[in-house]
Write an enzyme that holds these catalytic residues in place. Structure first.
Site, PDB file in Angstrom:
ATOM      1  CB  SER A 136      -0.877  -0.038   1.248  1.00 29.18           C
ATOM      2  OG  SER A 136      -1.575   1.171   1.389  1.00 29.18           O
ATOM      3  CE  LYS A 162      -4.750   0.060   0.440  1.00 27.90           C
ATOM      4  NZ  LYS A 162      -5.488  -0.664   1.494  1.00 27.90           N
ATOM      5  CE  LYS A 164      -3.790   4.029   2.241  1.00 28.95           C
ATOM      6  NZ  LYS A 164      -5.021   3.596   2.927  1.00 28.95           N
ATOM      7  CG  ASP A 189      -7.601   2.692   0.676  1.00 32.48           C
ATOM      8  OD1 ASP A 189      -8.767   3.154   0.742  1.00 32.48           O
ATOM      9  OD2 ASP A 189      -7.026   2.156   1.650  1.00 32.48           O
ATOM     10  CD  GLU A 213      -8.844  -0.651   0.762  1.00 30.68           C
ATOM     11  OE1 GLU A 213      -8.143  -1.358  -0.005  1.00 30.68           O
ATOM     12  OE2 GLU A 213      -8.497  -0.372   1.918  1.00 30.68           O
ATOM     13  CG  ASP A 238     -10.308  -0.496   5.082  1.00 30.27           C
ATOM     14  OD1 ASP A 238     -10.597  -0.920   6.205  1.00 30.27           O
ATOM     15  OD2 ASP A 238      -9.204   0.045   4.839  1.00 30.27           O
ATOM     16  CE  LYS A 262      -7.144  -2.222   6.772  1.00 32.48           C
ATOM     17  NZ  LYS A 262      -6.874  -0.793   6.953  1.00 32.48           N
ATOM     18  N   GLY A 290      -4.040  -4.366   6.189  1.00 31.56           N
ATOM     19  CA  GLY A 290      -3.080  -4.201   7.280  1.00 31.56           C
ATOM     20  C   GLY A 290      -3.266  -2.892   8.016  1.00 31.56           C
TER      21      GLY A 290
HETATM   22  O1  OSB Z   1      -6.929   2.149   4.532  1.00 29.66           O
HETATM   23  O2  OSB Z   1      -6.084   0.214   4.272  1.00 29.66           O
HETATM   24  C1  OSB Z   1      -6.066   1.327   4.795  1.00 29.66           C
HETATM   25  C2  OSB Z   1      -2.899   1.641   6.852  1.00 29.66           C
HETATM   26  C3  OSB Z   1      -3.407   2.206   7.991  1.00 29.66           C
HETATM   27  C4  OSB Z   1      -4.748   2.499   8.057  1.00 29.66           C
HETATM   28  C5  OSB Z   1      -5.568   2.239   6.983  1.00 29.66           C
HETATM   29  C6  OSB Z   1      -5.058   1.662   5.844  1.00 29.66           C
HETATM   30  C7  OSB Z   1      -3.689   1.394   5.768  1.00 29.66           C
HETATM   31  C8  OSB Z   1      -3.041   0.873   4.594  1.00 29.66           C
HETATM   32  C9  OSB Z   1      -1.701   0.190   4.739  1.00 29.66           C
HETATM   33  O3  OSB Z   1      -3.470   1.014   3.475  1.00 29.66           O
HETATM   34  C10 OSB Z   1      -1.818  -1.211   5.202  1.00 29.66           C
HETATM   35  C11 OSB Z   1      -0.505  -1.854   5.547  1.00 29.66           C
HETATM   36  O4  OSB Z   1       0.333  -1.994   4.660  1.00 29.66           O
HETATM   37  O5  OSB Z   1      -0.323  -2.244   6.726  1.00 29.66           O
HETATM   38 MG    MG Z   2      -8.254   1.133   3.224  1.00 31.94          MG
END
Ligand code: OSB
Ligand code: MG
Length: 370
Positions: A136, A162, A164, A189, A213, A238, A262, A290
């Site tokens: 991510s 992924k 952001k 995301d 997402e 999510d 998660k 995660g």
């Molecule tokens: O939105 O999935 C999410 C991390 C922290 C809070 C929300 C998200 C995320 C990530 C990274 O996208 C996930 C990871 O690599 O641990």
């Molecule tokens: Mg997310």
């Protein structure tokens, strides 16, 4: 499971680089380890992953600490449970607070497996030894920086990216990745950033993204349903998914085609397994997300994601993609684009006591048997 002691250890691990999302920036990850010691001396460890700010979901590390100490510890020490799959029911009178519940529930799974002389893997219907994983990627200051970053991950063997996104910072970087790395699986995301900006989402529909997402606000399940009808790109939820009942709701409303699951966001392993089954029943793709876990939560996630149903590479990267250092003796390492699933006792990792001293505070005793 007779509990002798419960402690909480507050830790902080500095991130290699700031992680920028539609809602903010993270430079260091704070987390607590919940350490449960049984009468026979066996120790189970769970990770509290909640953030310091209530910006991803409403729960914070501070609210979770309060709930763990005031509510969950008295509950779990006041009963002699024979199996960790009863913890979530025991906690059912506490509303929400899923990350607090998960920290304690998962420690009980680790403890139970160790007492039984086996791995938590042995309680899952299937398990693979290695799994393909993704990364991510946070928003980057320039497209060049982004491409360099993605290039590194691709070279290391990560199979899915992924990114952001938020309105105004979406089409250009996504198209650049698509063009330069045509073989990478690519998704985005939004963490709810497109409220009232559906046109900006529809403009991404021709990019061939694997999924987008959480584009709209948390709880806007009908909005996501209406949006999904207008878009070819599958939507994934999510933040919106907190319990198994949510799966039937989103399936009925057509809000999404995939779920980022998660374990901490749904209160622990028992609820997560119910969600996996509900996704299968409703024809939804499920994959593991995660929360910037340390080595403890990462080992738990790797084991859970090793189940056959998880075919889509999760947000499960090697420890060095997040941190300079880890608090376990066996940090996750990427080999040929895959992570090895820990298979020792419990979650299969051991704390590194020296690292705990470096990155953690003195343990705080939450319960001690007289
Ligand atoms: O939105 O999935 C999410 C991390 C922290 C809070 C929300 C998200 C995320 C990530 C990274 O996208 C996930 C990871 O690599 O641990
Ligand atoms: Mg997310």
């Amino acid at each position: 499971m007779q509990i002798k002691k419960i402690e909480s250890i507050a830790c902080r691990l500095p991130l290699r680089q700031p992680f920028v999302t539609s809602y903010g920036q993270l430079t260091e990850k704070a987390f607590d380890l919940i350490r449960i010691t049984a009468d026979d001396g066996t120790v189970g460890i769970g990770e509290l992953v909640a953030f310091e700010q209530p910006d991803y979901i409403e729960e914070t590390i501070f609210s979770a600490r309060h709930v763990i100490k005031q509510q969950l510890v008295p509950m779990v020490t006041g009963t002699n449970l024979d199996h960790p799959n009863k913890v979530s029911e025991l906690f059912s009178s506490v509303q929400g607070n899923t990350m607090a519940k998960s920290a304690v529930e998962t420690a009980m799974w680790d403890l139970y497996a160790k007492q039984s002389g086996c791995s938590v893997l042995d309680f899952y219907p299937s398990a693979r030894e290695q799994i393909a994983v993704g990364v991510s990627v946070g928003m980057q200051p320039t497209t060049d920086r982004l491409l360099a970053q993605v290039g590194q991950y691709a070279a290391q063997g990560y199979q899915r990216i992924k990114l952001k996104i938020k309105p105004g910072c979406d089409r250009v970087p996504l198209a650049a990745i698509r063009e330069n790395f045509p073989d990478l699986m690519l998704m985005a995301d939004a963490n709810g950033a497109y409220v009232g900006q559906e046109d900006a989402l529809l403009a991404l529909d021709d990019l061939g993204l694997i999924m987008i997402e959480q584009p709209l606000n948390v709880r806007d399940l009908t909005g996501h349903g209406a949006l999904q009808k207008k878009m070819r790109t599958p939507l994934c939820l999510d933040e919106d998914i907190r319990c198994v009942e949510d799966i039937a709701t989103v399936a009925a409303l057509g809000s999404c085609q995939a779920i980022n699951l998660k374990i901490p966001r749904v209160g622990g392993i028992t609820e997560a397994q119910k969600i996996v089954a509900a996704c299968a029943k409703n024809g939804l793709t499920v994959w593991l997300g995660g929360m910037f876990e340390s080595g403890v939560g990462r080992a738990m996630n790797l084991q859970f994601a090793s189940q056959e149903i998880f075919q889509f590479p999760g947000d499960l990267s090697a420890a060095d993609r997040y941190y300079f250092d880890d608090i376990v003796q066996q940090p996750a390492v990427l080999e040929n684009g895959q992570l090895t699933v820990p298979k020792g006792l419990g979650f299969g990792v051991m704390l590194d006591e020296n690292k705990l001293i470096k990155y953690g505070d003195m343990p705080q005793v939450l319960f001690q048997k007289k």
